[in-house]
Design a protein around this motif. Structure first.
Motif, short mmCIF file in Angstrom:
data_model
loop_
_atom_site.label_atom_id
_atom_site.label_comp_id
_atom_site.label_asym_id
_atom_site.label_seq_id
_atom_site.Cartn_x
_atom_site.Cartn_y
_atom_site.Cartn_z
N ALA A 173 0.83 -1.21 0.00
CA ALA A 173 0.00 0.00 0.00
C ALA A 173 0.86 1.26 0.00
O ALA A 173 0.61 2.20 -0.75
CB ALA A 173 -0.93 -0.01 1.21
N LEU A 174 1.89 1.28 0.86
CA LEU A 174 2.74 2.46 0.98
C LEU A 174 3.52 2.75 -0.29
O LEU A 174 3.64 3.91 -0.70
CB LEU A 174 3.74 2.27 2.14
N ILE A 175 4.06 1.72 -0.90
CA ILE A 175 4.94 1.90 -2.05
C ILE A 175 4.19 1.83 -3.37
O ILE A 175 4.48 2.58 -4.31
CB ILE A 175 6.08 0.85 -2.06
N MET A 176 3.19 0.94 -3.46
CA MET A 176 2.52 0.72 -4.74
C MET A 176 1.05 1.11 -4.74
O MET A 176 0.36 0.91 -5.73
CB MET A 176 2.68 -0.75 -5.15
N GLY A 177 0.56 1.62 -3.62
CA GLY A 177 -0.81 2.14 -3.59
C GLY A 177 -1.90 1.10 -3.66
O GLY A 177 -3.06 1.43 -3.93
N GLN A 178 -1.59 -0.16 -3.42
CA GLN A 178 -2.58 -1.25 -3.51
C GLN A 178 -3.03 -1.65 -2.10
O GLN A 178 -2.27 -2.26 -1.36
CB GLN A 178 -1.98 -2.45 -4.24
#
Length: 681
Positions: free
Chosen positions: A236-241
Motif C-alpha cells: 500500500a505504501l509503495i505501490m498504492g494497492q
C-alpha cells in the motif's frame, strides 16, 4: 504570498482552468442536451476566432469574455464526450441486458478488494452476444474454496444478466451507486466460478504490464519470507494497492489520522523525486547531462505511477512533479500555483471524472493549503536549532494540510482524529526512511535479487510503524465521531477559512469585512438548515433484514419502533446511526413495534408474525413483516389498502406471492429489499 496568489488568479490560465472546471460541474449536475452544447461550442469557437484575428489587444474585455466562455463550453462538452453513458455503444443502452441472460465477452482490468463471499474485479465489456459494446462493470465471482486470482488482461466469456447499481437501501447511507457512477461503472455482474470460461488470449496493455510487475515484486518478497501483514502495508505504501490490508489496520490508520499515507499521493511522489535527484547527483549538470537526468526522472515518476495503478491522486502528483522537474531542467523558477493549474487542466482534460474523486479533491486541497498557509504558520516562530526547525516544519505542514482538508473530511467521513499532529510528527521521519528503503527493495525485487537484510529492515520498519499507529489509535477519546456537516455549511466553511487566511496575511478593513460577511453566511446556512429540519415530518420503513425498524421524525426528534434487541442498543445500529447523523437528530422515544400507527392523517397497519388482523378497519398502508403467515388474497380483499410495504425481514419467496397478489388488484407494492427504504412525508 497573498499578492502571489492574487497574481495567479489574474493569470489567464487560472481563469481558463476555473471556467473549464465550472463547465465540468455544470454538465455533471444539470445534464444539458449534447446537441445544444456542441452547437454552443461551434458558436463560441467561431466568436473566439473572429475576436482573435480582429481584436488588436488580446487583453480586451470582449476577447477575455469569449475566452472564458469557450473554456466553460469546452468543460461542458469534455464531460459529455468522456462520459460513457452518452456513448451509443455503451451497454446501458442495450435493451435487454438488465432483464435476461446474454453472452458477455469481457476483459479483466483491475482487481478490487474482495468481499466476504466474493472476489471482485473491474472489467471492460467488449461484446454482448454478437454486438460490439463498451463500458466498465464490476465482476463479482462467488467464492468456492480457494478461487485463483484472474490475470489482468484475461478475456472471459460469461452468460449472465447485468444488475444495475442500486441506490442506498436506507436513508443517509453511503451512496455506493453514485460512487460507482462517478467512476463510470453502471452495473455489476454476479457469477459462480464454474460459469466463467477463460480465453487463451490476454490483452497486454499498460494495465497488464503494471499488474504483472506488481505480482512479480510481491512473489519475490514472499520468497524472502516477508511477513504477510507487513507486506500488505508495504504494498500500500509503495505501490498504492490496499486490497489485502486487514480492516483492523485500516481502522487504526484512520483513527490515528494517517490513512492518507496508505494511498500513494504527493508525499510519496515527492520522496521519489528527491531520491531520484540524489541518485543522479554524479551526472554532471551539463546541457546533455541535465537532459539525461530529466528523462530518467520523468521515466521514474511515470513508472512509479503505473505501478501504483494510476489512481487520481497518483496521476495528479506525477503530473505536477513532472512539471516541477521540467521547470528545474529549464533553470526557471517554477511557480507552484501555475504547476498546480496546469496539472489540474491536463488531468481533467483526459479524465474529467477525477474531479469527483474524494482522493483527488483532498489531495489538491491539502497541497494548495500547504503551499499557501504553511508559510504563514511557519512565520509565527523561527527556531534556531536545526532539530526544532525540522519538527516545526513538520507540524506546520501537518496543520496546514489538516486545516485545509478539515471541512471536506468531516463532510465525507464525519470524524476528526484529534492526535493527527502527533501522528505526523512521528511517522513522517519514519515514512521517509520506509519510502527510500521500500523503493530500493521493490526495485531489487523486480529483478529477484533482494538482500535478506534489506527486506528484513523494511519489514521491521513497517512493523514498528504499525505498532506506533496502533498505540495512537487506541486513544479513542481523542477521536471525535459522528460530526454532521451539510453541503451549505461545507461551502460557507471554506469561504470563512479563505477569508480568515487572507485577512491574517495582510489585515485591512475590507478583508475584515469579508471575514464578518463569511461568518454571517455560516449563520444563515445553519439557520436555513435548522429551519428546514425543524419543519420536516417523515416516517421511514427501513430496509432491515434482522429486525423490522420504523421511525417517525418530527424536526430533530425521532421516535423509533422496533424489537427488543435493537431497543437495548440503538446507538450500535449502523442504519439508525446514519439516519441520526444525516438529519442531526436524536432518539427521544423508543417503543416496541406496534400494529397500529397514524402519520399525517394516514392509517398504517403493521402485520407481524402472529398473522392476526382485525376485519373492521381499512388502513391506508399495510406493512408486512417477519414473513407473516397470512392469506394475502383475503387480507387485501378485507382491508383494501392503498399501498402495501414489505420490509426486508420477510422471505423473498413470500414477497413474490404478495407482489403478485397486489399486481392482480392493482395495489402499489413496495419491497424494501428490492427498492430500498420507504419514506412517507
Amino acid at each position: 504570498m497573498y499578492f502571489r496568489v492574487m497574481k495567479v488568479l489574474q493569470f489567464p490560465l487560472a481563469r481558463i482552468t476555473i471556467g473549464f472546471v465550472l463547465g465540468l460541474l455544470f454538465a455533471y449536475y444539470f445534464h444539458p442536451s449534447a446537441l445544444i452544447v456542441f452547437t454552443l461550442l461551434i458558436l463560441s469557437i467561431s466568436i473566439f476566432g473572429l475576436l482573435f484575428y480582429s481584436t488588436k489587444s488580446k487583453l480586451s474585455l470582449y476577447f477575455g469574455m469569449a475566452t472564458y466562455f469557450l473554456s466553460f463550453i469546452i468543460g461542458v462538452s469534455n464531460q459529455i464526450v468522456h462520459l460513457d453513458y452518452f456513448q451509443k455503444s455503451n451497454y446501458v443502452h442495450h435493451k435487454t441486458v438488465f432483464e435476461q441472460p446474454h453472452f458477455l465477452y469481457i476483459t479483466i482490468r483491475e482487481k478490487l478488494k474482495s468481499a466476504t463471499f466474493s472476489s471482485r474485479y473491474i472489467a471492460i465489456v467488449n461484446r454482448i452476444d454478437t454486438k460490439e459494446q463498451t463500458g466498465k462493470i464490476i465482476l463479482n465471482i462467488q467464492k468456492e474454496g480457494e478461487n485463483k486470482d484472474l490475470t489482468i488482461g484475461s478475456s472471459l466469456l460469461i452468460k449472465g444478466t447485468l444488475t444495475k447499481n442500486k441506490p442506498p437501501n436506507n436513508p443517509n447511507q453511503f451512496n455506493y451507486s453514485k460512487y460507482l457512477e462517478n467512476k463510470q461503472i453502471y452495473a455489476q455482474l454476479y457469477v459462480a466460478d464454474d460459469q466463467i470460461k477463460v480465453g487463451t488470449q490476454i490483452q497486454k496493455n499498460i494495465w497488464y504490464y503494471s499488474s504483472a510487475l506488481r505480482t512479480r515484486i510481491i512473489r519475490n518478497l514472499e520468497k524472502n519470507h516477508f511477513n504477510k501483514t507487513e507486506l500488505n502495508v508495504a504494498i500500500a505504501l509503495i505501490m498504492g494497492q490496499q486490497q489485502d490490508i486487514s480492516p483492523e489496520i485500516i481502522r487504526d490508520y484512520q483513527y490515528a489520522g494517517a490513512v492518507h499515507i496508505l494511498s500513494v499521493s504527493g508525499l510519496h511522489i515527492g520522496f521519489i523525486l528527491l531520491f531520484a535527484n540524489f541518485v543522479l547527483k554524479p551526472i554532471p549538470n551539463t546541457k546533455r547531462g541535465s537532459f539525461i537526468k530529466l528523462i530518467i526522472i520523468l521515466l521514474s515518476l511515470s513508472m512509479f505511477g503505473i505501478i501504483a495503478g494510476l489512481a487520481p491522486s497518483v496521476v495528479r502528483s506525477v503530473t505536477m512533479f513532472s512539471f516541477v522537474a521540467i521547470g528545474n531542467h529549464l533553470r526557471r523558477s517554477v511557480n507552484i500555483y501555475h504547476t498546480l493549474l496546469v496539472s489540474v487542466l491536463l488531468i481533467l482534460l483526459f479524465e474529467p471524472s477525477f474531479l469527483f474523486d474524494v482522493g483527488f479533491q483532498l489531495s489538491y486541497i491539502a497541497l494548495f493549503f500547504i503551499i499557501w498557509l504553511q508559510p504563514l504558520l511557519a512565520s509565527t516562530w523561527h527556531p534556531k536549532h536545526k532539530l526544532l526547525k525540522y519538527i516545526w516544519d513538520i507540524l506546520t505542514v501537518s496543520f496546514a494540510a489538516q486545516i485545509g482538508t478539515l471541512p471536506l473530511s468531516i463532510y465525507y467521513f464525519h470524524q476528526f482524529p484529534g492526535l493527527f499532529f502527533v501522528t505526523n510528527l512521528i511517522i513522517i521521519p519514519l515514512l521517509s526512511i520506509i519510502m527510500i528503503l521500500g523503493v530500493l527493495v521493490m526495485f531489487l525485487a523486480a529483478f529477484n535479487s533482494i538482500p535478506i537484510f534489506l527486506s528484513q529492515l523494511l519489514e521491521w520498519s513497517i512493523y514498528y510503524l504499525n505498532k506506533i499507529i496502533n498505540a495512537i489509535a487506541s486513544l479513542e477519546q481523542f477521536i471525535i465521531r459522528d460530526i454532521p456537516l451539510h453541503y451549505y455549511l461545507l461551502i460557507s466553511s471554506y469561504l470563512l477559512l479563505f477569508a480568515v487566511i487572507v485577512w491574517f496575511k495582510k489585515p485591512s478593513f475590507g478583508k475584515l469585512s469579508f471575514v464578518l460577511l463569511s461568518i454571517i453566511t455560516i449563520q444563515i446556512s445553519y439557520f436555513k438548515i435548522h429551519t428546514t429540519t425543524i419543519n420536516e415530518k417523515e416516517l421511514i420503513v427501513f430496509n432491515s433484514k434482522r429486525s423490522s425498524l420504523i421511525t417517525e421524525r418530527e424536526g430533530i426528534n425521532i421516535r423509533a419502533y422496533t424489537n427488543d434487541n435493537l431497543l437495548k442498543s440503538p446507538q450500535q445500529n449502523s442504519l439508525l446511526q446514519s439516519y441520526l447523523l444525516g438529519n442531526g437528530s436524536t432518539i427521544k422515544q423508543q417503543k416496541p413495534l406496534q400494529n397500529f400507527m397514524y402519520f399525517n392523517g394516514k392509517k398504517i397497519f403493521v402485520l407481524d408474525s402472529s398473522g392476526f388482523y382485525p376485519k373492521n378497519i381499512q388502513p391506508d398502508i399495510i406493512v408486512l413483516t417477519q414473513s407473516t403467515k397470512v392469506n394475502a388474497e383475503r387480507l387485501f380483499t378485507v382491508m383494501k389498502p392503498s399501498l402495501v410495504i414489505a420490509d426486508a425481514s420477510n422471505f423473498k419467496n413470500i414477497q413474490k406471492q404478495w407482489k403478485a397478489s397486489c399486481k392482480k388488484r392493482k395495489i402499489p407494492f413496495h419491497a424494501t429489499g428490492e427498492k430500498g427504504f420507504y419514506k412517507l412525508n
